[in-house]
Structure formats: C-alpha cells, structure tokens
Design a protein around this motif. Structure first.
Motif, PDB file in Angstrom:
ATOM      1  N   LEU A 143       0.826  -1.203   0.000  1.00  0.00           N
ATOM      2  CA  LEU A 143       0.000   0.000   0.000  1.00  0.00           C
ATOM      3  C   LEU A 143       0.862   1.255   0.000  1.00  0.00           C
ATOM      4  N   PRO A 144       0.356   2.349  -0.578  1.00  0.00           N
ATOM      5  CA  PRO A 144       1.095   3.615  -0.543  1.00  0.00           C
ATOM      6  C   PRO A 144       1.083   4.221   0.859  1.00  0.00           C
ATOM      7  N   MET A 145       1.856   5.270   1.030  1.00  0.00           N
ATOM      8  CA  MET A 145       1.943   5.928   2.335  1.00  0.00           C
ATOM      9  C   MET A 145       0.769   6.871   2.575  1.00  0.00           C
ATOM     10  N   ARG A 146       0.195   7.416   1.502  1.00  0.00           N
ATOM     11  CA  ARG A 146      -0.857   8.421   1.642  1.00  0.00           C
ATOM     12  C   ARG A 146      -2.180   7.890   1.091  1.00  0.00           C
ATOM     13  N   VAL A 147      -3.282   8.250   1.742  1.00  0.00           N
ATOM     14  CA  VAL A 147      -4.602   7.791   1.329  1.00  0.00           C
ATOM     15  C   VAL A 147      -4.903   8.195  -0.104  1.00  0.00           C
ATOM     16  N   GLU A 148      -4.576   9.423  -0.477  1.00  0.00           N
ATOM     17  CA  GLU A 148      -4.911   9.917  -1.824  1.00  0.00           C
ATOM     18  C   GLU A 148      -4.164   9.184  -2.934  1.00  0.00           C
ATOM     19  N   ASP A 149      -3.088   8.494  -2.575  1.00  0.00           N
ATOM     20  CA  ASP A 149      -2.313   7.776  -3.583  1.00  0.00           C
ATOM     21  C   ASP A 149      -2.931   6.437  -3.962  1.00  0.00           C
ATOM     22  N   ASP A 251     -22.939  -3.623  -9.362  1.00  0.00           N
ATOM     23  CA  ASP A 251     -21.666  -3.374 -10.035  1.00  0.00           C
ATOM     24  C   ASP A 251     -21.904  -2.714 -11.394  1.00  0.00           C
ATOM     25  N   ARG A 252     -22.922  -3.160 -12.088  1.00  0.00           N
ATOM     26  CA  ARG A 252     -23.249  -2.545 -13.378  1.00  0.00           C
ATOM     27  C   ARG A 252     -23.746  -1.114 -13.200  1.00  0.00           C
ATOM     28  N   ASP A 253     -24.596  -0.891 -12.213  1.00  0.00           N
ATOM     29  CA  ASP A 253     -25.230   0.422 -12.053  1.00  0.00           C
ATOM     30  C   ASP A 253     -24.368   1.422 -11.290  1.00  0.00           C
ATOM     31  N   PHE A 254     -23.574   0.941 -10.299  1.00  0.00           N
ATOM     32  CA  PHE A 254     -22.875   1.871  -9.408  1.00  0.00           C
ATOM     33  C   PHE A 254     -21.385   1.561  -9.228  1.00  0.00           C
ATOM     34  N   SER A 255     -20.866   0.517  -9.917  1.00  0.00           N
ATOM     35  CA  SER A 255     -19.465   0.098  -9.719  1.00  0.00           C
ATOM     36  C   SER A 255     -19.172  -0.140  -8.234  1.00  0.00           C
ATOM     37  N   ALA A 256     -20.095  -0.836  -7.566  1.00  0.00           N
ATOM     38  CA  ALA A 256     -20.003  -0.975  -6.112  1.00  0.00           C
ATOM     39  C   ALA A 256     -18.757  -1.738  -5.664  1.00  0.00           C
ATOM     40  N   SER A 257     -18.441  -2.845  -6.329  1.00  0.00           N
ATOM     41  CA  SER A 257     -17.267  -3.622  -5.918  1.00  0.00           C
ATOM     42  C   SER A 257     -15.982  -2.861  -6.213  1.00  0.00           C
ATOM     43  N   ASN A 258     -15.938  -2.215  -7.361  1.00  0.00           N
ATOM     44  CA  ASN A 258     -14.783  -1.390  -7.707  1.00  0.00           C
ATOM     45  C   ASN A 258     -14.535  -0.352  -6.616  1.00  0.00           C
ATOM     46  N   PHE A 259     -15.601   0.330  -6.209  1.00  0.00           N
ATOM     47  CA  PHE A 259     -15.481   1.334  -5.155  1.00  0.00           C
ATOM     48  C   PHE A 259     -15.087   0.694  -3.828  1.00  0.00           C
ATOM     49  N   MET A 260     -15.694  -0.448  -3.503  1.00  0.00           N
ATOM     50  CA  MET A 260     -15.471  -1.054  -2.195  1.00  0.00           C
ATOM     51  C   MET A 260     -13.998  -1.368  -1.962  1.00  0.00           C
ATOM     52  N   TYR A 261     -13.342  -1.975  -2.962  1.00  0.00           N
ATOM     53  CA  TYR A 261     -11.965  -2.378  -2.735  1.00  0.00           C
ATOM     54  C   TYR A 261     -11.006  -1.191  -2.802  1.00  0.00           C
ATOM     55  N   MET A 262     -11.350  -0.173  -3.578  1.00  0.00           N
ATOM     56  CA  MET A 262     -10.571   1.054  -3.535  1.00  0.00           C
ATOM     57  C   MET A 262     -10.684   1.711  -2.171  1.00  0.00           C
ATOM     58  N   ALA A 263     -11.919   1.854  -1.674  1.00  0.00           N
ATOM     59  CA  ALA A 263     -12.147   2.497  -0.383  1.00  0.00           C
ATOM     60  C   ALA A 263     -11.564   1.665   0.759  1.00  0.00           C
ATOM     61  N   LEU A 264     -11.570   0.341   0.620  1.00  0.00           N
ATOM     62  CA  LEU A 264     -10.995  -0.514   1.653  1.00  0.00           C
ATOM     63  C   LEU A 264      -9.475  -0.325   1.722  1.00  0.00           C
ATOM     64  N   GLN A 265      -8.839  -0.162   0.564  1.00  0.00           N
ATOM     65  CA  GLN A 265      -7.409   0.133   0.581  1.00  0.00           C
ATOM     66  C   GLN A 265      -7.135   1.483   1.238  1.00  0.00           C
ATOM     67  N   GLU A 266      -7.973   2.466   0.968  1.00  0.00           N
ATOM     68  CA  GLU A 266      -7.819   3.759   1.628  1.00  0.00           C
ATOM     69  C   GLU A 266      -7.957   3.606   3.143  1.00  0.00           C
ATOM     70  N   TRP A 267      -8.919   2.810   3.564  1.00  0.00           N
ATOM     71  CA  TRP A 267      -9.118   2.563   4.999  1.00  0.00           C
ATOM     72  C   TRP A 267      -7.854   1.945   5.603  1.00  0.00           C
ATOM     73  N   CYS A 268      -7.244   1.005   4.875  1.00  0.00           N
ATOM     74  CA  CYS A 268      -6.027   0.353   5.353  1.00  0.00           C
ATOM     75  C   CYS A 268      -4.894   1.357   5.543  1.00  0.00           C
ATOM     76  N   VAL A 269      -4.715   2.223   4.565  1.00  0.00           N
ATOM     77  CA  VAL A 269      -3.646   3.216   4.663  1.00  0.00           C
ATOM     78  C   VAL A 269      -3.880   4.118   5.870  1.00  0.00           C
ATOM     79  N   ALA A 270      -5.119   4.572   6.047  1.00  0.00           N
ATOM     80  CA  ALA A 270      -5.440   5.429   7.190  1.00  0.00           C
ATOM     81  C   ALA A 270      -5.210   4.703   8.515  1.00  0.00           C
ATOM     82  N   ALA A 271      -5.381   3.376   8.527  1.00  0.00           N
ATOM     83  CA  ALA A 271      -5.193   2.577   9.741  1.00  0.00           C
ATOM     84  C   ALA A 271      -3.744   2.178   9.963  1.00  0.00           C
ATOM     85  N   GLY A 272      -2.852   2.533   9.036  1.00  0.00           N
ATOM     86  CA  GLY A 272      -1.434   2.229   9.191  1.00  0.00           C
ATOM     87  C   GLY A 272      -1.019   0.850   8.708  1.00  0.00           C
ATOM     88  N   LEU A 273      -1.880   0.163   7.960  1.00  0.00           N
ATOM     89  CA  LEU A 273      -1.519  -1.141   7.405  1.00  0.00           C
ATOM     90  C   LEU A 273      -0.655  -0.959   6.167  1.00  0.00           C
TER      91      LEU A 273
END
Length: 350
Positions: A143-149, A251-273
């Motif tokens: 994971l990157p060091m910054r959430v925005e990355d 997933d077709r209408d809202f790209s829900a899974s795409n968003f979920m795993y992106m946002a989960l990675q952001e959560w990890c970075v914020a948590a220091g993982l």
C-alpha cells in the motif's frame, strides 16, 4: 532427507497460546495458521484436527496446521488449511518444515486418507513426491503511504469507475461487525448465482468470536441501501480481504465492488496497514480478471499434494465441466433451501 534434532508431535489445546504467538512473529504466518481458525472450524463443522508442532526442548519452532475433512466423493483428506487460502508448514528453518511435512505424510498414510493438501502461499516444502497444482493465483499489493495515492495508483478505467461511484452515486464505506448479517445476506445470494453452496452463517459468527478485533466487516451503502460488503482479517500489517457479496446489478449500475476495494485500501492506509492481500482466484475466473482490472498482479500459489489413496488432484471445482449441471441446478434453488443445505454441504467443500 535427515530430520533435524527437534521433536515433532501433535498440537493440543494447551499449545494454543504459544502456537499463536509463534504464528504472529513468523514472516509466513497467517490468520489461517492460528489456533483461532482451527477452533472456529471445529465449532462449526466438527472436523478433527491433525495439527503438528516442532519443538526444540520446550520451545516451539514450527507449526503445520492440519485438519481431517470428509469428502463428498469418497475418502477423507488432510488439508492445511480448510476454508482458507493459505496454509502449509512454517518453521524456523526449511529442514523443520520438511520434517513436519514428512510426519504429516506418515500420519496421512496411517489413516488411509485420499490426499494431504498443503495450501502454501510461498516456499513450498522440498519433500520428494509432492505433486504441484497450478489452479490458483493470489494477489498482493504494498500500500502507498498516503490515502490519496490509492486512487491515483489504480489503472485509468478502474480509477474513473471508483471516482464516479463516490462523486456521482454517493457511495460510502462504513465499518462494523454489526454489519455481519448484511454481509451474509449478500454473500449467500451471490454464491447461489454462481451455482456454489454457501458457507453457513455460523462460520461467520464463529470467526467473529474467535478473531475479535482482528476481524473487520465493511459495507458499501448508497444513502441507506446496502450494496456490497466484505469480511477481512488483519494479521500484523496485512489486511486479507476474504468473504464478500454484492446485491444484484450494483456493479453494473454503481461500480459498487470497484469502489469497495478502492475504499478498503484507503481505509487500510489510514489505519497504518502496509499490505493489501486480495486472496486467491482461479486463473480462468471472473474474479481473477476483476483483480487484474484493479491493478493487482497475480502470483501463482504453490499448492502441494501428497497422493495417498487418491489417484489425482482435486477435480470437484467450478473449473471442471462435469460440475456444470450441478452448478446450473443450484442457481434455481429457492433461497430458503440454499440456506438450509449450506451447513450440510459445506462440510464436504473445504
């Protein structure tokens, strides 16, 4: 191959605390190697442990988590580890891991099982006669060091979909084990659509009880509507994204899974993982292609098998054309029937 001067013996419940301490510090230890995972499997399925430890005096120097599992096609098997992506031996030296596997093969032969299965994540043991499998691949990313990355580092198309999900559709990621019921409802419906028996909700509950704060549930919502969810495990500085489910068409209408795993990675970075583990997929599957689409690079999983009574590798998988009729029939089962059969059938699908 000479065996090192260590004692190899069965692990018992009295060893659980030092076993989990050893797993926590070993570079290839995982949640699946812990006594917590074994206790959840025992509680829900009743499978008998066959776990082995290597001891240098009183000091634990190696672990091979192992469980005897029944097979719907015949003989029982010994699996390291059932209902898990990773397993296999971990030890202070390769020779200790080889000794653990040698003893496991001897135990498997004495019990007359079909096969011994070692779900190694890397560095498979060098024991002669082990048969490799190339069915599964895993996906891990530093994971990157910054959430925005996180968003900036995704492939262009996946990045655009995730941004649209957040900015146009208003998707949000929320976290809490109280979302376990939402996750299970989405999970079991997805499994039915895929033509595969689901795991029982009791396993999710047992893992929550055993893993405590190491288990996370994240839910993607649009306004108050649950769209998708994922259960993850934290081990050291790594998050393993594991069981998941999504509502129809999100997933077709809202790209829900795409968003979920992106946002989960952001959560990890914020948590220091530091590491995001997307776990295994078959090389011919849609999940494999989705993970590549997210910017993850596949790594082959070096699973190894000792064929004891079995003539070949496991074949009762979605990759086998002979299972197509069963999978199609399962997709038409009423949901209430699917839920009732899940505890029965999942005992044989470890």
């Amino acid at each position: 191959m000479s065996e090192p001067a260590v004692l190899i013996r069965s692990l018992v419940s009295a060893d659980d605390e030092r076993r989990d301490a050893f797993v926590a510090t070993h570079p290839r230890g995982t949640t699946f190697h812990t006594a917590r995972w074994r206790r959840a499997i025992e509680r829900v399925f009743g499978h008998a442990p066959r776990e082995l430890g290597a001891f240098d005096g009183e000091r634990l120097v190696g672990v091979l988590p192992l469980v005897r599992t029944p097979s719907i096609l015949g003989r029982s098997n010994h699996v390291s580890v059932p209902y898990a992506t990773y397993g296999g031996p971990i030890g202070e030296q390769p020779s200790i891991e080889a000794a653990l596997v040698a003893r496991a093969i001897a135990v498997a032969r004495s019990e007359g099982v079909g096969r011994l299965e070692l779900r190694c994540a890397s560095d498979p043991p060098p024991n002669p006669g082990l048969v490799p499998s190339d069915l599964y691949w895993t996906f891990r990313k530093t994971l990157p060091m910054r959430v925005e990355d996180v968003l900036a580092g995704m492939p262009k198309k996946a990045r655009a979909e995730a941004r649209k999900a957040r900015e146009r559709h208003g998707l949000r990621l929320v976290e809490g084990t109280w979302y376990l019921d939402d996750l299970y409802r989405l999970f079991i419906r997805n499994k039915r659509l895929l033509g595969s028996p689901a795991l029982p909700v009791g396993l999710f509950e047992a893992l929550r009880d055993e893993l405590g704060a190491r288990l996370l549930v994240h839910l993607v919502v649009r306004e108050r509507q649950p769209l998708s969810a994922v259960m993850s495990f934290v081990h050291g500085s790594t998050l393993v994204a594991y069981y998941s489910g999504s509502a129809p068409d999100v997933d077709r209408d809202f790209s829900a899974s795409n968003f979920m795993y992106m946002a989960l990675q952001e959560w990890c970075v914020a948590a220091g993982l530091q590491t995001f583990d997307f776990c295994r997929s078959r090389g011919d599957s849609g999940a494999f292609r989705f993970k590549e689409h997210q910017g993850f690079k596949p790594e082959p999983l070096p699973y190894r098998y000792a064929l004891i009574r079995a003539k070949g590798l496991p074949s009762f998988t979605p990759s086998n054309p002979r299972t197509r009729g069963l999978r199609q029939a399962w997709t038409h089962m009423p949901l209430i029937v699917v839920e009732k059969l899940a505890p029965v059938l999942s005992r044989y699908l470890a």
